[in-house]
Write a protein that holds these residues in place. Structure first.
Motif, mmCIF file in Angstrom:
data_model
loop_
_atom_site.group_PDB
_atom_site.id
_atom_site.type_symbol
_atom_site.label_atom_id
_atom_site.label_comp_id
_atom_site.label_asym_id
_atom_site.label_seq_id
_atom_site.Cartn_x
_atom_site.Cartn_y
_atom_site.Cartn_z
ATOM 1 N N ILE A 166 19.556 -9.794 -16.378
ATOM 2 C CA ILE A 166 19.922 -11.352 -16.778
ATOM 3 C C ILE A 166 21.169 -12.223 -16.762
ATOM 4 N N ILE A 167 22.184 -11.315 -18.235
ATOM 5 C CA ILE A 167 23.308 -11.624 -17.748
ATOM 6 C C ILE A 167 24.019 -11.801 -16.915
ATOM 7 N N GLU A 168 23.833 -11.107 -15.958
ATOM 8 C CA GLU A 168 24.986 -10.097 -14.962
ATOM 9 C C GLU A 168 24.719 -11.369 -13.608
ATOM 10 N N GLU A 169 23.311 -11.315 -13.467
ATOM 11 C CA GLU A 169 22.646 -11.857 -11.772
ATOM 12 C C GLU A 169 22.503 -13.438 -12.138
ATOM 13 N N TYR A 170 20.952 -13.540 -13.216
ATOM 14 C CA TYR A 170 20.500 -14.867 -12.564
ATOM 15 C C TYR A 170 20.445 -15.817 -14.266
#
Length: 222
Positions: A166-170
């Motif tokens: 969630i933090i890095e992608e979406y």
């Protein structure tokens, strides 16, 4: 709504976009989970018993959680885990809100160095970050720690990689993060029950509320 390709607003142009199909179709889908399919509690039921209580007593199969919810689950008498936020069947994409917490030091502080030291400790100190995640409060800010010992915790969830995805992608910042005045969003939230209760379709509601939201946004933010 984000996963379906919709947006509350285009901040670059300042245009409120809730009346577009990608938005109101997703909103209607959420409403119909209760109104038609009866697989989600309605607003009255949710107010009477929250989602966590329903999940614990076995009357709800899943609900949204964040890292700060972990301690409430560590003593549950059954197995549980987390999964990515559901994807839109129209786009195959997923998206969800990403929350974070910041620390600021006032320019008028009588103790600027001490205040800075505290903010630095809470944000970057290795031991401070370790204690924070071990208490189940948040994903550590230190990348090596987040991708190392945080993922190896004994306590659930087993698939805690989802938090990092969630933090890095979406993950997306809150809709109002870039607004000086949030009355335009308040107008939406205060009236959206018309859709959740089935009094209006999402298409009709968003067509009705969009001009009011646009007026409030222009007044408070331009």
């Amino acid at each position: 709504m984000w996963a379906n390709g919709g947006e509350y607003i285009d901040y670059e142009s300042g245009t409120v976009k809730v009346n577009e199909p990608a938005f109101y179709e997703a909103m209607q889908f959420v409403a119909d989970l209760n109104l038609q399919h009866k697989v989600s509690p309605n607003q009255e039921a949710e107010q009477a018993m929250n989602a966590y209580t329903r999940f614990v007593n076995g009357s709800l199969g899943m609900f949204a959680m964040g890292p700060w919810d972990q301690p409430s689950f560590w003593e549950l008498p059954f197995q549980w885990d987390i999964a990515a936020w559901p994807a839109s069947p129209n786009t195959g994409q997923t998206a969800t809100w990403l929350g974070s917490m910041g620390f600021a030091v006032s320019a008028k502080s009588k103790h600027p160095q001490e205040a800075f030291d505290l903010a630095a400790y809470l944000s970057l100190d290795e031991q401070g970050q370790r204690e924070n995640y071990q208490l189940g409060q948040a994903v550590p800010n230190l990348i090596d720690m987040a991708k190392g010992e945080f993922l190896e915790m004994e306590q659930g969830p087993q698939t805690r990689q989802v938090f990092l995805d969630i933090i890095e992608e979406y993950g997306r910042p809150d809709v109002i993060a870039f607004s000086k005045d949030t009355q335009w969003m308040d107008a939406f939230n205060q009236n959206a029950s018309k859709v959740w209760n089935g009094d209006m379709s999402a298409k009709d509601f968003t067509a009705e509320i969009q001009p009011k939201m646009q007026e409030l946004y222009d007044k408070g933010n331009k």
